[in-house]
Scaffold this active site. Sequence first.
Site, mmCIF file in Angstrom:
data_model
loop_
_atom_site.group_PDB
_atom_site.id
_atom_site.type_symbol
_atom_site.label_atom_id
_atom_site.label_comp_id
_atom_site.label_asym_id
_atom_site.label_seq_id
_atom_site.Cartn_x
_atom_site.Cartn_y
_atom_site.Cartn_z
ATOM 1 N N PRO A 2 -14.931 38.743 10.635
ATOM 2 C CA PRO A 2 -14.814 40.074 11.245
ATOM 3 C C PRO A 2 -15.266 40.041 12.710
ATOM 4 O O PRO A 2 -16.212 39.350 13.059
ATOM 5 C CB PRO A 2 -15.749 40.945 10.398
ATOM 6 C CG PRO A 2 -16.577 40.028 9.601
ATOM 7 C CD PRO A 2 -15.844 38.722 9.499
ATOM 8 N N GLU A 3 -14.539 40.771 13.536
ATOM 9 C CA GLU A 3 -14.844 40.822 14.970
ATOM 10 C C GLU A 3 -15.230 42.258 15.331
ATOM 11 O O GLU A 3 -15.451 43.081 14.438
ATOM 12 C CB GLU A 3 -13.624 40.322 15.765
ATOM 13 C CG GLU A 3 -13.203 38.912 15.330
ATOM 14 C CD GLU A 3 -11.937 38.388 16.021
ATOM 15 O OE1 GLU A 3 -11.663 38.796 17.158
ATOM 16 O OE2 GLU A 3 -11.228 37.583 15.390
ATOM 17 N N LYS A 58 -20.760 41.490 16.974
ATOM 18 C CA LYS A 58 -20.298 41.453 15.581
ATOM 19 C C LYS A 58 -21.429 41.779 14.604
ATOM 20 O O LYS A 58 -21.299 41.568 13.405
ATOM 21 C CB LYS A 58 -19.736 40.054 15.262
ATOM 22 C CG LYS A 58 -18.601 39.619 16.190
ATOM 23 C CD LYS A 58 -18.208 38.171 15.917
ATOM 24 C CE LYS A 58 -17.239 37.660 16.969
ATOM 25 N NZ LYS A 58 -16.945 36.213 16.801
ATOM 26 N N ARG A 259 -10.139 25.485 17.455
ATOM 27 C CA ARG A 259 -9.943 26.860 16.978
ATOM 28 C C ARG A 259 -8.456 27.103 16.833
ATOM 29 O O ARG A 259 -7.680 26.803 17.751
ATOM 30 C CB ARG A 259 -10.472 27.868 18.004
ATOM 31 C CG ARG A 259 -11.973 27.943 18.029
ATOM 32 C CD ARG A 259 -12.402 28.909 19.104
ATOM 33 N NE ARG A 259 -13.840 29.115 19.052
ATOM 34 C CZ ARG A 259 -14.439 30.031 18.298
ATOM 35 N NH1 ARG A 259 -13.716 30.844 17.532
ATOM 36 N NH2 ARG A 259 -15.741 30.155 18.313
#
Length: 269
Positions: A2-3, A58, A259
């Site tokens: 989650p961001e 976050k 990433r």
Amino acid sequence: MPELPEMETCRRLLTEKLVRKVITDVEVNREKSINAQPAQFKSQLINVQITEIQRRAKHLIFKLNSGKNLLLHLMLGGWMYIGSEADNPDRTKQVIISFGDIKLYFIGLRLGYLHLLTDAEAEEALSGLGPEPLDHTLGFPAFHELIGSRRGMLKTTLVNQQFLSGIGNCYSDEICFEAGLLPMKKADELDEDERKILYQSMKGVLTRAIQFGGYMEEPLFKGDAKTGGYNEQCRVYDREGEPCLRCGSPIVKEEISSRKTFYCGNCQR
Ligand SMILES: [Zn+2]
């Protein structure tokens, strides 16, 4: 993971459901998720009220009327559910906080944590974070100056929490797409116009993502129609091979500094 938009969505929904409620019980099934002995953790929370829920990057900060704070970071794989004895996901819960019949379940909290801290300790824990992208004090001149000092690629710069806080893999890709810039482009090589477009894209994408409830689809409670509404709106993230919504070329997936990164090699320059 989650961001910012996911955590902001959580914060708003949790605020509606839990603020001013009194904690009646705490169950800790994984000691590593907390920062005290379970019995001590529990005794410091029972009969305490949540007065406010704040977000920083976050993290969520549950402000308590005891003067302490519960600092939450879900990290990879963590999520929450508000339910009851009769309504909860069939998953291992690392921590359960009860407010009478209402229960807040912390699930997948293996890398994540829930720490009970004083104001000073919470401030210290968050002190290394860069500015909030949506903070109104982060105007274009400040952003311009900030990004001008970065030598890395846009992808690695945007996800660097010391540079800006709250952006991760999904929104860094969405912001680059919106700006029409390649994620491997060097931050300090952007000209004035490109910096302006990147700045506006960052504000626009994150604001819209919050309006739609973020991209992660696990509902926070039964009947939650808000969470995950942005998933359908993602334009490059997790869309490998699908046509670009701007030019029709297939979306590419590539590892950048280990990433996963999604972009359109045709219309992002
Ligand atoms: Zn394209």
